[in-house]
Each structure stands twice: as structure tokens, then as C-alpha cells.
Design an enzyme around this catalytic site. Structure first.
Site, PDB file in Angstrom:
ATOM      1  CG  HIS A 137      -2.045  -1.016   1.054  1.00  0.00           C
ATOM      2  ND1 HIS A 137      -2.913  -1.321   2.078  1.00  0.00           N
ATOM      3  CD2 HIS A 137      -2.413  -1.790   0.008  1.00  0.00           C
ATOM      4  CE1 HIS A 137      -3.767  -2.234   1.665  1.00  0.00           C
ATOM      5  NE2 HIS A 137      -3.481  -2.545   0.424  1.00  0.00           N
ATOM      6  CB  SER A 195      -1.804  -3.008  -7.332  1.00  0.00           C
ATOM      7  OG  SER A 195      -2.314  -3.563  -6.146  1.00  0.00           O
ATOM      8  CE  LYS A 197     -11.105  -8.380 -11.405  1.00  0.00           C
ATOM      9  NZ  LYS A 197     -10.107  -7.573 -12.147  1.00  0.00           N
ATOM     10  CG  ASP A 198     -10.641  -8.606  -4.034  1.00  0.00           C
ATOM     11  OD1 ASP A 198     -10.176  -9.061  -5.095  1.00  0.00           O
ATOM     12  OD2 ASP A 198     -10.095  -7.709  -3.386  1.00  0.00           O
ATOM     13  CD  GLU A 257      -0.155 -33.605   0.745  1.00  0.00           C
ATOM     14  OE1 GLU A 257      -0.256 -34.554  -0.064  1.00  0.00           O
ATOM     15  OE2 GLU A 257      -1.121 -33.128   1.344  1.00  0.00           O
TER      16      GLU A 257
END
Length: 371
Positions: free
Chosen positions: A194, A198, A220-221, A264
């Protein structure tokens, strides 16, 4: 009032209007991290870290605890989704060169990746099945390759001369504590993010053509979280053991070694690199470098480069890197025999060489354009 202003500042963070769905991975990772913390905390109420009761406590959770089967399946499959999204998140950062624009954010992100790998490995041991026990034995025994004090280090980690009760106690404690360390690192990751905001697909940090984070990207998230929840619930309800090794349904037996020991799926690429080098020490060094060389991306990358969107040769090498990563993951699950053993060394060389080729080709393409 101060907290309200901070929340308004966070929601009003200027964000590029042209970022795509690949920028949603960060919020989805945060959602799964919270999910893992909650389900892991609830599972700890019923888990018993005792050599003779651990496996039975897992059965007790699955069969007797109300909703225990759901919690355990969400926690186990959540780890797989977490790493899948993290690999996509890292791939997006490489493709759009986030490490160059925000080096501190990238460094903390790589640290989050390493801590996540450690946490997942510790958690894989806790069910105390055959693959859990032998996986822990093989992976911890790699430290014996360290000259002079490697053997003593292994015995110190084990708390004895083999994986046993002290090992289980330590792994359980660390698996419980490391997610909180992870949460602090995530907060630091967000603080650094921040500071500049971005990046966008064009590799720019300029505050041009930016829009507030809320409501455009919050919606959107939320849509991404809902879709991910449906996918995860589909796996939990219809294929809860899709990512589970069948050997782990057998209680750990130190007297019976599985035919094929493997970690894994999200560790298989590193395991394939380890097996591709005949020397034990060389294999361990390659394994460590395979997951830590991401730290060197901001250091080695020079500024006279183009965004990946304008460099088709770099794009070609990037997608080759993705294919090599997938092939190494597949080879990690294959038996140690021909032709798999012969293919792995070539793919290992490509795994380390392709990021360098991405950088070199980008610099060459930059010079051709400006000349």
C-alpha cells in the site's frame, strides 16, 4: 475517528483500472489463510500429539466429532488450494515484473512462501500415516548432508535417533505457531504494497488511470471468494481425498517402508530437483536454491527492461518455465526409474536457466527497440 479514517484510506486506495483477474489471487490467499487458521484452531481441540493415539485421534475427528470430517477436509484441501493460488500469484509477479517495481513487497512475499512451505510440511507429518512418517524421515534426514555437524543436527531435530514422540511434539507446536508468524508477514506484505499501490499489466506505478479500491475491486474480490468457496466445497463434498496419498490411510509403521516415498503435490517439483542430482549434498543445495532463488530476482534485474507485455521472447521463456515447473511436479511423483530419472536433470537445468534467459532476452529486446 482515526480508525475510521484509516479504513476509508484503505478502501479508497488508488488501484490501476486495468488490472486483471490475476490480481485477485492475493485476496483469495488471505481468505484461505483465515480459513486455515480457524479450521486448524478447531481441529486442535480434538487432536492428540501422542505416538500411540495420533492416528486414532484423526479417525476420531473424522467419525465421532460433529462436523469433524468437514473441518479436517477443509483444512487438508485448503493447503492444496493455498499453494495452487500462491504459485499463480508468484507467476503473475514474475510475468508482470512486480519484483522490479516493489522489491520490498516481493522479498516479504518470498519469505511468506518459505514459511508456508515449512508450515505445510509440519502439518503433513501430524496425521501420522505411513507417508507422513516416512516423508518426515526422508526430508529431515537431508540435513545430514551438511558437513561436520549434519548428523548431530538431525538428531537434535528428531529429539532422538529416529522420528518419534519428541519429533511429533515439536512439529505440532511449530505447526500451531508458524501460521501466526505468517499472519504478521502478510500484514507487513500489505503495508509495503500500500506504500506504492499495485502495479498494472504495463508495469507502471504512476497514479494515472487509477480508481478507488472500493467498490470496484472489493466486489471483484467478493465474487472471487464466492467462486473459490464453491470449488472448495465441491472438492470437500465429492472428492475430499483427491490430493491425499493412499499410503497415509495406513498408520505409521517404522518397520515397513512404502514402495515410493513422496511429499505432497505442491513440493514435488523441488523433490524432483533433489532426486535429479546424484550427490546428496548437491541435491540438497539445489533443493534449497530452487525455493530461495526468488530472493535474487530484484537484485539481478536491471531497470533497462521492458514490461513483459512488450517482450514476446521473454513471454516465450516464461511459458517454457511454467511447462518445466509442471513437468518437474509430474516427475516428482514418478518412480525412480527410466525414463523419468534421465529426464529430470535436463528439466532441472532449464528450471534454473529460464529465468536468466527471460532477463537477458528482455534486455536485448529493449536495446533493439531503442536503437
Amino acid at each position: 475517528m482515526k480508525k475510521i479514517r484509516e479504513i476509508e484510506s484503505l478502501l479508497g486506495l488508488p488501484s490501476p483500472s486495468n488490472i486483471s483477474v490475476w490480481w485477485n489471487m492475493g485476496s483469495l490467499l488471505g481468505f484461505i489463510l483465515v480459513l486455515q487458521l480457524v479450521t486448524g484452531f478447531l481441529l486442535s481441540f480434538h487432536y492428540t500429539a501422542d505416538l500411540y493415539c495420533t492416528f486414532n485421534s484423526i479417525i476420531h475427528i473424522m467419525r465421532d466429532v460433529p462436523g469433524g470430517w468437514f473441518l479436517r477436509s477443509m483444512h487438508a484441501n485448503g493447503a492444496s488450494f493455498f499453494f495452487l493460488l500462491m504459485y499463480i500469484h508468484i507467476g503473475r509477479g514474475i510475468y508482470y515484473q512486480s519484483y522490479m517495481m516493489q522489491p520490498r513487497t516481493w522479498m516479504v512475499g518470498v519469505t511468506i512462501f518459505l514459511v508456508s512451505m515449512g508450515t505445510a510440511f509440519l502439518g503433513y507429518v501430524l496425521p501420522w500415516g505411513q507417508m507422513s512418517y516416512w516423508g518426515a524421515t526422508v526430508i529431515t534426514n537431508l540435513m545430514s548432508a551438511i558437513p561436520y555437524f549434519g548428523t548431530n543436527l538431525v538428531e537434535w531435530v528428531w529429539g532422538g535417533f529416529s522420528v518419534g514422540q519428541p519429533t511429533l511434539n515439536r512439529f505440532y507446536s511449530l505447526h500451531f505457531l508458524l501460521p501466526f508468524v505468517l499472519s504478521v508477514l502478510v500484514m507487513l506484505h500489505l503495508v509495503f504494497l500500500h506504500e506504492k499501490g499495485s502495479t498494472n499489466p504495463l508495469g507502471s506505478l504512476h497514479h494515472v488511470a487509477k480508481i478507488p479500491f472500493h467498490p470496484y475491486f472489493t466486489i471483484k474480490d467478493i465474487v472471487g471468494v464466492v467462486l473459490l468457496s464453491f470449488i472448495m466445497l465441491g472438492i470437500v463434498f465429492f472428492g475430499p481425498n483427491l490430493f491425499t496419498d493412499p499410503e497415509n490411510f495406513i498408520e505409521a509403521n517404522p518397520m515397513m517402508t512404502p514402495v515410493h516415498i513422496q511429499p505432497e503435490w505442491y513440493f514435488l517439483y523441488a523433490y524432483a530437483i533433489l532426486r535429479s542430482i546424484p550427490s546428496k549434498l548437491g541435491g540438497v543445495l539445489a533443493l534449497v536454491f530452487a525455493v530461495t532463488y526468488l530472493y535474487f530476482f530484484p537484485v539481478t534485474m536491471r531497470m533497462n527492461v521492458l514490461p513483459m507485455a512488450y517482450s514476446p521472447i521473454s513471454q516465450f521463456f516464461f511459458w517454457q518455465f511454467v511447462v518445466v515447473f509442471g513437468l518437474l511436479t509430474w516427475l516428482g511423483a514418478c518412480p525412480v526409474e527410466d525414463p523419468y530419472v534421465n529426464i529430470a536433470p535436463y528439466l532441472t537445468v532449464m528450471y534454473f536457466a529460464l529465468p536468466i534467459l527471460m532477463q537477458v532476452s528482455n534486455s536485448i529486446w529493449y536495446k533493439l527497440i531503442i536503437s
